[in-house]
Design a protein around this motif. Structure first.
Motif, PDB file in Angstrom:
ATOM      1  N   ASP A 131      44.626  28.806  35.457  1.00 32.86           N
ATOM      2  CA  ASP A 131      45.120  30.119  35.054  1.00 32.86           C
ATOM      3  C   ASP A 131      44.952  31.114  36.201  1.00 32.86           C
ATOM      4  OD1 ASP A 131      44.274  32.944  33.714  1.00 32.86           O
ATOM      5  OD2 ASP A 131      45.773  31.921  32.494  1.00 32.86           O
ATOM      6  N   ILE A 132      45.815  32.131  36.242  1.00 30.99           N
ATOM      7  CA  ILE A 132      45.813  33.101  37.337  1.00 30.99           C
ATOM      8  C   ILE A 132      44.485  33.838  37.440  1.00 30.99           C
ATOM      9  CG2 ILE A 132      46.768  34.953  35.910  1.00 30.99           C
ATOM     10  CD1 ILE A 132      47.487  34.231  39.659  1.00 30.99           C
ATOM     11  N   GLU A 133      43.735  33.935  36.346  1.00 30.55           N
ATOM     12  CA  GLU A 133      42.452  34.639  36.376  1.00 30.55           C
ATOM     13  C   GLU A 133      41.319  33.775  36.921  1.00 30.55           C
ATOM     14  OE1 GLU A 133      41.854  37.813  35.906  1.00 30.55           O
ATOM     15  OE2 GLU A 133      44.016  38.027  35.647  1.00 30.55           O
ATOM     16  N   PHE A 134      41.565  32.485  37.060  1.00 29.45           N
ATOM     17  CA  PHE A 134      40.508  31.566  37.499  1.00 29.45           C
ATOM     18  C   PHE A 134      39.890  31.979  38.836  1.00 29.45           C
ATOM     19  CE2 PHE A 134      39.047  27.835  39.800  1.00 29.45           C
ATOM     20  CZ  PHE A 134      38.263  27.175  38.871  1.00 29.45           C
ATOM     21  N   PRO A 135      40.681  32.237  39.892  1.00 29.36           N
ATOM     22  CA  PRO A 135      40.062  32.634  41.172  1.00 29.36           C
ATOM     23  C   PRO A 135      39.252  33.922  41.057  1.00 29.36           C
ATOM     24  CG  PRO A 135      42.359  32.029  41.490  1.00 29.36           C
ATOM     25  CD  PRO A 135      42.150  32.147  40.006  1.00 29.36           C
ATOM     26  N   ASN A 136      39.772  34.914  40.309  1.00 25.02           N
ATOM     27  CA  ASN A 136      39.040  36.176  40.144  1.00 25.02           C
ATOM     28  C   ASN A 136      37.711  35.973  39.432  1.00 25.02           C
ATOM     29  OD1 ASN A 136      40.776  37.938  41.459  1.00 25.02           O
ATOM     30  ND2 ASN A 136      42.037  38.268  39.648  1.00 25.02           N
ATOM     31  N   ASP A 137      37.678  35.024  38.510  1.00 25.24           N
ATOM     32  CA  ASP A 137      36.451  34.770  37.751  1.00 25.24           C
ATOM     33  C   ASP A 137      35.357  34.148  38.608  1.00 25.24           C
ATOM     34  OD1 ASP A 137      37.658  35.795  35.515  1.00 25.24           O
ATOM     35  OD2 ASP A 137      38.175  33.853  34.641  1.00 25.24           O
ATOM     36  N   LEU A 138      35.720  33.655  39.794  1.00 23.68           N
ATOM     37  CA  LEU A 138      34.724  33.052  40.693  1.00 23.68           C
ATOM     38  C   LEU A 138      34.361  33.944  41.873  1.00 23.68           C
ATOM     39  CD1 LEU A 138      35.929  29.337  40.979  1.00 23.68           C
ATOM     40  CD2 LEU A 138      33.935  30.178  39.759  1.00 23.68           C
ATOM     41  N   LEU A 139      34.933  35.156  41.925  1.00 26.08           N
ATOM     42  CA  LEU A 139      34.728  36.027  43.087  1.00 26.08           C
ATOM     43  C   LEU A 139      33.252  36.285  43.352  1.00 26.08           C
ATOM     44  CD1 LEU A 139      37.546  38.734  42.830  1.00 26.08           C
ATOM     45  CD2 LEU A 139      37.336  36.867  44.465  1.00 26.08           C
TER      46      LEU A 139
END
Length: 290
Positions: A131-139
């Protein structure tokens, strides 16, 4: 609770025996090591992005941890998961394990990387599938190298900052905030000279005539406009393996602009009926105008 991440002694990736790395790619790996930032690798499928992490780990003599991303993968799974269902079941059965919540915390690959005894290479493979939010959730976790476990009130910090290699096939655009935290490298499709070096790694005793004809066929296919899926490096390797196994002679691959034919075992190179039909139409047109 673990200690603060330590700076690992400077190392350099100088290539690997079983992997042909260009000078630009080696520079990118070493830049990520120096900056202690994730290395984001993009490129066509089959250009060796996943294999790069394996070879870097081998060359640096570091353990490799792999997290292969799917469309359903959530960032939390890389940290940890709380198995509430098992705890409920055990409580109904009167199991003594329920008294310690740690028994129901399943450590994810990031937790394992953070608490390893030595620096590891951590592969996050095909991040663009999620999902597009996946990278942001790992910031925060990738930036600060720590995360909080709410169920146990525990802060997990990296003992050794892992070398994080992230691959993407460009199926989705990644957020700018995520990109700012990475060192980026795009693996260009190999030119003929580099491709020959790659083939030599896999088939060091391949006859020159067979190699030359196979390379001509391969790059001719890649040059066709309109292909839905161009054959990749890994597919060339598979095709050569089949040609050798079936003892296909080099002259069976020979063709010219005026005499084109489907190459033997073309199913290793062309992976859908549209591309096969396109090639057949081009052959028909070539024969008509001959």
């Amino acid at each position: 609770m673990t200690t603060n991440p330590s700076k690992h002694p400077a190392q350099r990736f100088n290539g690997a025996e079983n992997y042909v790395a260009t000078d630009d790619l080696k520079l990118a790996v070493n830049a990520a090591l120096q900056l202690q930032r994730p290395l984001l690798i993009k490129g066509e499928p089959g250009t060796g992005k996943t294999m790069l992490a394996e070879e870097v780990a081998t060359a640096l003599n570091r353990p490799l941890l792999q997290w292969h991303i799917k469309s359903t993968t959530k960032a939390q799974q890389g940290l940890y998961e709380y198995d509430a269902v098992s705890r409920l079941r055990d409580s109904q059965l009167g199991d003594e394990r329920v008294k310690d919540i740690h028994n129901y915390i399943v450590k994810g690959v990031l937790w394992q990387a953070f608490t390893a005894d030595q620096q590891v290479v951590l592969l996050i493979d095909e991040i663009d599938k999620a999902d597009i939010e996946f990278p942001n959730d790992l910031l925060r976790e990738l930036d600060r190298m720590e995360f909080y476990v709410y169920e146990t009130r525990e802060l997990v910090k990296a003992i050794h900052r892992p070398l994080v290699i992230i691959t993407s096939n460009n199926e989705k655009e990644l957020p700018d905030a995520f990109l700012r935290r990475c060192f980026f490298h795009y693996i260009k499709f190999p030119d003929k000279e580099t491709m020959q070096a790659i083939v030599n790694v896999h088939f060091p005793h391949l006859k020159e005539e067979l190699l030359n004809h196979a390379m001509q066929v391969f790059f001719r296919l890649r040059d066709i406009n309109g292909l839905k899926k161009k054959p990749s490096t890994s597919e060339l390797i598979d095709w050569l393996k089949l040609l050798l196994a079936e003892d296909i002679p080099a002259d069976a691959l020979h063709s010219t602009d005026h005499q084109m034919s489907l190459p033997p075992l073309h199913g290793a190179l062309l992976k859908n009926e549209q591309d096969v039909h396109l090639f057949e139409r081009l052959m028909s047109m070539a024969r008509t105008h001959r």
